[in-house]
Scaffold this motif. Structure first.
Motif, short mmCIF file in Angstrom:
data_model
loop_
_atom_site.label_atom_id
_atom_site.label_comp_id
_atom_site.label_asym_id
_atom_site.label_seq_id
_atom_site.Cartn_x
_atom_site.Cartn_y
_atom_site.Cartn_z
N GLU A 34 -16.58 -8.66 8.41
CA GLU A 34 -15.69 -7.95 9.33
C GLU A 34 -16.13 -6.49 9.56
O GLU A 34 -16.92 -5.94 8.79
CB GLU A 34 -14.27 -7.97 8.77
CG GLU A 34 -14.15 -7.25 7.42
CD GLU A 34 -12.76 -7.32 6.81
OE1 GLU A 34 -11.80 -7.69 7.50
OE2 GLU A 34 -12.64 -7.00 5.61
N HIS A 35 -15.61 -5.90 10.61
CA HIS A 35 -15.81 -4.48 10.97
C HIS A 35 -17.25 -4.14 11.37
O HIS A 35 -17.61 -2.97 11.44
CB HIS A 35 -15.42 -3.52 9.83
CG HIS A 35 -14.05 -3.76 9.28
ND1 HIS A 35 -12.94 -3.86 10.07
CD2 HIS A 35 -13.62 -3.92 8.00
CE1 HIS A 35 -11.88 -4.08 9.32
NE2 HIS A 35 -12.26 -4.13 8.06
N ARG A 58 -6.88 -14.92 2.16
CA ARG A 58 -6.21 -14.29 1.01
C ARG A 58 -5.24 -15.23 0.30
O ARG A 58 -4.72 -14.89 -0.77
CB ARG A 58 -5.48 -13.04 1.48
CG ARG A 58 -6.40 -11.90 1.84
CD ARG A 58 -6.11 -10.66 1.04
NE ARG A 58 -4.79 -10.15 1.30
CZ ARG A 58 -4.54 -9.15 2.13
NH1 ARG A 58 -5.53 -8.56 2.78
NH2 ARG A 58 -3.32 -8.73 2.30
N THR A 104 -9.11 -8.60 -6.15
CA THR A 104 -9.37 -8.49 -4.72
C THR A 104 -10.33 -9.60 -4.32
O THR A 104 -11.24 -9.94 -5.08
CB THR A 104 -9.98 -7.13 -4.33
OG1 THR A 104 -10.55 -7.24 -3.00
CG2 THR A 104 -11.10 -6.69 -5.26
N ILE A 105 -10.13 -10.17 -3.13
CA ILE A 105 -11.04 -11.22 -2.69
C ILE A 105 -12.41 -10.66 -2.34
O ILE A 105 -13.38 -11.41 -2.23
CB ILE A 105 -10.48 -12.00 -1.46
CG1 ILE A 105 -10.36 -11.09 -0.23
CG2 ILE A 105 -9.17 -12.67 -1.79
CD1 ILE A 105 -10.20 -11.86 1.08
N ASP A 106 -12.52 -9.34 -2.14
CA ASP A 106 -13.74 -8.76 -1.57
C ASP A 106 -14.92 -8.73 -2.54
O ASP A 106 -16.06 -8.61 -2.10
CB ASP A 106 -13.47 -7.32 -1.09
CG ASP A 106 -12.41 -7.26 -0.02
OD1 ASP A 106 -12.25 -8.26 0.71
OD2 ASP A 106 -11.73 -6.22 0.08
N ARG A 158 0.89 -1.17 0.00
CA ARG A 158 0.00 0.00 0.00
C ARG A 158 0.92 1.22 0.00
O ARG A 158 1.90 1.25 0.74
CB ARG A 158 -0.91 -0.04 1.22
CG ARG A 158 -1.77 -1.33 1.27
CD ARG A 158 -2.92 -1.23 2.22
NE ARG A 158 -3.48 -2.52 2.58
CZ ARG A 158 -4.45 -3.15 1.90
NH1 ARG A 158 -4.96 -2.60 0.82
NH2 ARG A 158 -4.91 -4.31 2.31
N MET A 193 -13.78 -11.79 5.80
CA MET A 193 -13.34 -10.52 5.23
C MET A 193 -14.37 -9.98 4.23
O MET A 193 -15.43 -10.56 4.04
CB MET A 193 -11.98 -10.70 4.55
CG MET A 193 -10.82 -10.71 5.53
SD MET A 193 -9.24 -10.78 4.65
CE MET A 193 -8.12 -10.44 6.01
N GLY A 194 -14.01 -8.89 3.58
CA GLY A 194 -14.91 -8.28 2.59
C GLY A 194 -14.93 -6.76 2.70
O GLY A 194 -15.62 -6.11 1.95
N ARG A 195 -14.20 -6.24 3.69
CA ARG A 195 -14.29 -4.80 4.00
C ARG A 195 -15.75 -4.44 4.23
O ARG A 195 -16.37 -4.99 5.11
CB ARG A 195 -13.65 -3.96 2.89
CG ARG A 195 -12.14 -4.08 2.89
CD ARG A 195 -11.48 -2.90 2.27
NE ARG A 195 -11.69 -2.87 0.84
CZ ARG A 195 -11.27 -1.91 0.04
NH1 ARG A 195 -10.63 -0.89 0.54
NH2 ARG A 195 -11.48 -1.96 -1.25
O1 F6P Z 1 -9.15 -5.93 0.47
C1 F6P Z 1 -8.72 -7.20 0.86
C2 F6P Z 1 -8.69 -7.33 2.36
O2 F6P Z 1 -8.26 -8.63 2.67
C3 F6P Z 1 -9.99 -7.01 3.07
O3 F6P Z 1 -10.91 -8.07 3.01
C4 F6P Z 1 -9.49 -6.70 4.45
O4 F6P Z 1 -10.36 -5.81 5.13
C5 F6P Z 1 -8.17 -6.03 4.20
O5 F6P Z 1 -7.75 -6.41 2.90
C6 F6P Z 1 -7.08 -6.39 5.18
O6 F6P Z 1 -5.97 -5.62 4.91
P1 F6P Z 1 -4.53 -5.89 5.52
O7 F6P Z 1 -3.92 -7.04 4.77
O8 F6P Z 1 -3.81 -4.62 5.30
O9 F6P Z 1 -4.72 -6.25 6.97
#
Ligand code: F6P
Length: 318
Positions: free
Chosen positions: A222-223, A252, A125-127, A72, A169-171
């Protein structure tokens, strides 16, 4: 176009390697020079380029993660940093770029296009949270990983007559949760689409227990809430012994599914074809069986919506 670079950016996803391979092979077959850019936009800024030959992407179609690594790099929002990255590209005659990543990565791709470097985005992206494409690369593999975990949790949940909560996951996107919940026979699914109502969840689990259900599975994105706290509250209120699990980053990883490899391969080819036509600022998307493209700007105006019918179907099978 004489020279194309390819990078992976943001969270990695199974199938990214298959996309890199497809970009590399398509370029080489067309006589276009192709460079792997390490570490996403960070590596672009640092000039971390590797010229690919026919052997560079050998044996990666079936491998998870990304051979190009990912990072990132919020600094890329700064126009000065982007100009420096373009200077690095000019040094080796790199004219255009394929950016494999999530919507965050598309901002960088769009800005570079505006600055004269054609970029094409590939949704990795897996989301599955990118609008206007049926699927993103990595979603199918992650979904199967979650379903596999839920099958295992079902065994122990059944043996101990417990309620099991699994955070996935999934944001902010509920695709992984609702699809996995349907595939694994969960009683309750909680996403940003359903909203979170603790009392409603407790009431539903009370009803399940009263109807002689011996165990239950809850899948939650999540979240949304602290699942360990939720487990405590459910246990106190229903008498259902309850355990919470957070699946985390194992979602992932892993060998990409056949579906993800097919999608990645087709999207990689399409991205190079678009650059060859002199196009930029576009994202490759899947509509049914077709691989198409759409302006990145249009994607930004939309939000991914999981069809309501899918949530309705979960309730029908409760
Ligand atoms: O966008 C992919 C993802 O795995 C999301 O599902 C998750 O919220 C985020 O990335 C986690 O990010 P990191 O690897 O920075 O913890």
């Amino acid at each position: 176009v004489k020279s194309i670079g390819v990078l992976t950016s943001g969270g990695d996803a199974p199938g990214m390697n298959a996309a890199v391979r497809a970009v590399a092979r398509t370029c080489l077959n067309k006589g276009i020079d192709v460079y792997g850019v390490m570490l996403g936009f960070k590596g672009l800024h640092e000039g971390q380029f590797y010229k690919f030959n026919r052997h560079s992407t050998r044996n990666i179609i079936n491998v998870g993660g990304t051979m190009l690594k990912s990072a990132r790099f919020p600094e890329f929002a700064d126009p000065k940093i982007r100009e420096e990255a373009i200077e690095q590209m000019k040094k080796i005659g790199l004219e255009a770029l394929v950016v494999i990543g999530g919507d965050g990565s598309y901002h960088g791709a769009l800005e570079l296009t505006k600055m004269g470097v054609n970029c094409i985005g590939i949704p990795g992206t897996i989301d599955n949270d990118i609008p206007d494409t049926d699927y993103t690369i990595g979603f199918d593999t992650a979904l199967n990983t979650i379903v596999d975990a839920l099958d295992k949790l079902r065994d122990t949940s059944g043996s101990h007559q417990r309620c099991t909560i699994l955070e996935v996951m999934g944001r902010t996107c509920g695709d992984l949760a609702v699809n996995a919940g349907l595939a694994a026979g969960a009683e309750i699914i909680v996403t940003n689409h359903t909203g979170f109502d603790e009392q409603k969840i407790i009431e539903q689990l009370r009803l399940s227990k009263a109807s002689d259900k011996k165990h239950a599975i809850v899948v939650i994105t999540e979240h949304i809430t602290d699942v360990h706290e939720l487990a405590k509250h459910v246990e106190e209120a229903t008498g259902f012994e309850t355990r919470a699990n957070v699946l985390g980053h194992m979602q992932r990883g892993g060998r990409p599914s056949a579906r993800d490899r097919v999608l990645a391969s087709r999207m990689g080819i399409k991205a190079v074809e678009l650059l060859e036509e002199g196009k930029g600022g576009l994202c490759v998307v899947q509509h049914g069986e077709e691989i198409e493209s759409e302006p990145i700007l249009t994607l930004f105006e939309h939000k991914r919506q999981v069809p309501q019918g899918m949530y309705d179907d979960v309730l029908k099978l409760r």
